[in-house]
Write a protein that holds these residues in place. Structure first.
Motif, PDB file in Angstrom:
ATOM      1  N   LYS A  13      31.408  40.263  35.049  1.00 20.94           N
ATOM      2  CA  LYS A  13      30.051  40.073  34.529  1.00 20.94           C
ATOM      3  C   LYS A  13      29.453  41.417  34.130  1.00 20.94           C
ATOM      4  O   LYS A  13      29.148  42.244  34.974  1.00 20.94           O
TER       5      LYS A  13
ATOM      6  N   PRO B  93      36.656  43.136  34.043  1.00 21.43           N
ATOM      7  CA  PRO B  93      36.984  42.649  35.381  1.00 21.43           C
ATOM      8  C   PRO B  93      37.929  43.604  36.120  1.00 21.43           C
ATOM      9  O   PRO B  93      38.808  44.213  35.518  1.00 21.43           O
TER      10      PRO B  93
ATOM     11  N   ASP C 291      36.155  26.497  43.448  1.00 17.79           N
ATOM     12  CA  ASP C 291      36.751  27.149  42.288  1.00 17.79           C
ATOM     13  C   ASP C 291      37.911  28.057  42.668  1.00 17.79           C
ATOM     14  O   ASP C 291      38.689  28.460  41.814  1.00 17.79           O
ATOM     15  N   CYS C 292      38.022  28.397  43.930  1.00 14.29           N
ATOM     16  CA  CYS C 292      39.114  29.251  44.419  1.00 14.29           C
ATOM     17  C   CYS C 292      40.344  28.388  44.637  1.00 14.29           C
ATOM     18  O   CYS C 292      40.476  27.747  45.678  1.00 14.29           O
TER      19      CYS C 292
ATOM     20  N   TYR D 269      40.094  44.279  43.891  1.00 14.90           N
ATOM     21  CA  TYR D 269      39.269  43.293  44.592  1.00 14.90           C
ATOM     22  C   TYR D 269      39.636  43.255  46.074  1.00 14.90           C
ATOM     23  O   TYR D 269      38.767  43.311  46.945  1.00 14.90           O
TER      24      TYR D 269
ATOM     25  N   LEU E  94      31.749  40.287  43.627  1.00 18.03           N
ATOM     26  CA  LEU E  94      31.993  39.073  42.840  1.00 18.03           C
ATOM     27  C   LEU E  94      31.773  39.329  41.351  1.00 18.03           C
ATOM     28  O   LEU E  94      32.570  38.903  40.519  1.00 18.03           O
TER      29      LEU E  94
ATOM     30  N   GLN F 188      34.597  39.002  38.488  1.00 19.59           N
ATOM     31  CA  GLN F 188      34.412  38.036  37.408  1.00 19.59           C
ATOM     32  C   GLN F 188      34.143  38.706  36.067  1.00 19.59           C
ATOM     33  O   GLN F 188      34.089  38.044  35.038  1.00 19.59           O
TER      34      GLN F 188
END
Length: 124
Positions: free
Chosen positions: A57, A61, A102-103, A67, A51, A55
């Motif tokens: 972070k 990305p 959010d998906c 992914y 994740l 994202q």
């Protein structure tokens, strides 16, 4: 259709059958009384590391293709659970896979990838 996918915040429909939350993290601030799922299978969600990579972070990305590849690799450890879900669907039970509100792009969401894995397990 015995296998469905939805966002967890979408109200349950009478034909949803077993509703499974497949997020790594439980939605914040949601009281147990307002849960829209029957069971939470956190290990069917992407790992915290995946994740974070998706994202971006603390890093650039990763792509959707990266992914997808990493999520499918992670799910190899969940073959038994995936086979159990496939068996339920084979018996005619409806299973609804739920993930984050959010998906919103179903094609890029792990719930769609997991549904594909369950369907593939049914073919075996």
């Amino acid at each position: 259709m015995p296998l469905k996918t939805r966002r967890w915040c979408v109200p349950a429909e009478p034909d949803d059958g077993l509703r499974i939350l497949i997020c790594r993290f439980r939605p914040r601030g949601l009281p147990k009384a307002k849960e829209t799922w029957d069971v939470w299978m956190r290990d069917l969600g992407p790992s915290p590391e995946l994740l974070a990579a998706f994202q971006g972070k603390g890093q650039t990305p990763i792509t959707l293709d990266a992914y997808r590849e990493r999520y499918l690799r992670e799910m190899e450890a969940q073959r038994g659970t995936i086979a159990e879900l496939a068996a339920r669907v084979d018996r005619g039970e409806t299973v609804t896979l739920l993930c984050s509100k959010d998906c919103i792009i179903a094609e890029a969401c792990h719930r769609t990838l997991l549904a594909e894995l369950i369907e593939a397990a049914r073919a075996k």
